[in-house]
Design a protein around this motif. Structure first.
Motif, PDB file in Angstrom:
ATOM      1  N   ASP A  12       0.927  -1.204  -0.028  1.00 23.82           N
ATOM      2  CA  ASP A  12       0.007  -0.064   0.041  1.00 23.82           C
ATOM      3  C   ASP A  12       0.884   1.250   0.038  1.00 23.82           C
ATOM      4  O   ASP A  12       2.187   1.149   0.399  1.00 23.82           O
ATOM      5  CB  ASP A  12      -1.003   0.054   1.067  1.00 23.82           C
ATOM      6  N   ASP A  14       0.099   5.130   1.087  1.00 19.40           N
ATOM      7  CA  ASP A  14      -0.267   6.209   1.973  1.00 19.40           C
ATOM      8  C   ASP A  14      -0.174   5.283   3.420  1.00 19.40           C
ATOM      9  O   ASP A  14      -1.232   4.473   3.268  1.00 19.40           O
ATOM     10  CB  ASP A  14      -1.328   6.898   1.797  1.00 19.40           C
ATOM     11  N   GLY A  15       0.636   5.597   4.158  1.00 20.41           N
ATOM     12  CA  GLY A  15       0.381   4.960   5.529  1.00 20.41           C
ATOM     13  C   GLY A  15       1.609   3.931   5.521  1.00 20.41           C
ATOM     14  O   GLY A  15       1.670   3.152   6.731  1.00 20.41           O
ATOM     15  N   GLU A 203      -0.227  -3.587   4.351  1.00 20.03           N
ATOM     16  CA  GLU A 203      -1.292  -2.569   4.172  1.00 20.03           C
ATOM     17  C   GLU A 203      -1.404  -1.909   5.742  1.00 20.03           C
ATOM     18  O   GLU A 203      -1.178  -2.688   6.610  1.00 20.03           O
ATOM     19  CB  GLU A 203      -2.320  -3.205   3.629  1.00 20.03           C
ATOM     20  N   ASP A 204      -1.965  -0.769   5.793  1.00 16.94           N
ATOM     21  CA  ASP A 204      -1.965  -0.237   7.235  1.00 16.94           C
ATOM     22  C   ASP A 204      -3.775  -0.246   7.388  1.00 16.94           C
ATOM     23  O   ASP A 204      -3.935   0.338   8.359  1.00 16.94           O
ATOM     24  CB  ASP A 204      -1.316   0.949   7.290  1.00 16.94           C
TER      25      ASP A 204
END
Ligand SMILES: [Mg+2]
Length: 273
Positions: A12, A14-15, A203-204
């Motif tokens: 992912d 962003d983050g 992923e966040d």
């Protein structure tokens, strides 16, 4: 050389790779101000509001940030949702209140970003930062025989701009234009890499990983929750029962075969890096 085929890492954006909190608010605020017919009842501050930060773990797509910005300009925006369900209800109510379509909001957001890149690219880039050691760690994957790609709900062009500025070249980049993350992951699984290694997804957003786990065709995908990203309270709890692995920043920096790390104890998450 390891005898086990190296994984294909799907990150992912962003983050996980980049902290762009300042830019998310900056561009969403501008897009909302352009769309609003009247000035907001409460002025939207230039600094990122706490409520926007608190909502970020629940935000899925860019257009939602513009809607949230408009909501924060109301005289009484109401309590900040803390669950996926209450957040979804807020989005539905807000779309109806303003009479907006997600596509309109997404377009407004991307126009703000495109104009910012055209007029002050360095300034736009400077509103983002790669998390510590991420750039170096991604470069080092090559020595482990692993390739990596990016899967994001951001527009692909904006992610590419940031990756290029950092000298990073993923094997592939899928933005929101390529469809839902679960669909892209299915396609990636169907076209295995020449090395034949497993697919790991980092992923966040907990809800996105839960969606992957709820998709039977994606059972072979190993899901990792990035500890340093935009996590909400409790996001790190009960991962094992859902088949999700925890990845903290220390293990991320280490060799791939050592990534397995114990899940945090309840309450241990300080939304940290
Ligand atoms: Mg994310």
């Amino acid at each position: 050389m390891s005898l086990v085929p190296a994984p294909l890492l799907v990150f992912d954006f962003d983050g996980v790779l980049v902290d762009g909190m300042d830019e998310y608010w900056w561009s969403s605020r501008r897009a909302a101000l352009k769309l609003l017919e009247d000035p907001p009842e409460r002025p939207l501050p230039e600094a990122v509001p706490l409520a926007f930060r608190q909502l970020r773990p629940l935000i899925h797509k860019g257009w939602e940030m513009v809607l949230v910005a408009a909501e924060l300009g109301r005289a009484s925006p109401g309590p900040v949702p803390t669950t996926t369900a209450s957040y979804a209800a807020l989005l539905a109510r807000a779309l109806e209140r303003w009479g907006w379509q997600p596509a309109t909001l997404q377009r407004a957001l991307e126009e703000v970003r495109a104009q910012a890149i055209a007029s002050d690219r360095a300034g736009w880039l400077a509103r983002h930062r790669f998390y510590p050691d991420v750039v170096e760690r991604l470069h080092r994957l090559r020595h482990e025989g692993a390739s990596w790609r990016v899967l994001t709900t951001k527009g692909a062009a904006f992610s590419r701009e940031l990756l290029e500025a950092a000298g990073l070249e993923p094997a592939g980049l899928d933005g929101h234009e390529q469809g839902p993350k679960t669909e892209v992951l299915k396609r990636l699984l169907a076209e295995p890499e020449p090395g034949g290694g497993p697919l790991w997804f980092i992923e966040d957003r907990r809800a996105t990983l839960a969606e992957v786990r709820a998709t039977p065709e994606l059972a072979p995908v190993r899901c990792w929750l990035a500890a340093w990203g935009y996590l909400g309270p409790g996001d790190g709890e009960g991962l094992a029962t859902q088949g999700i692995d925890w990845l903290d920043a220390t293990h991320f920096r280490g060799p791939l075969e050592t990534w397995s790390s114990p899940a945090p104890t309840p309450g241990a998450i300080a939304n940290g890096r």
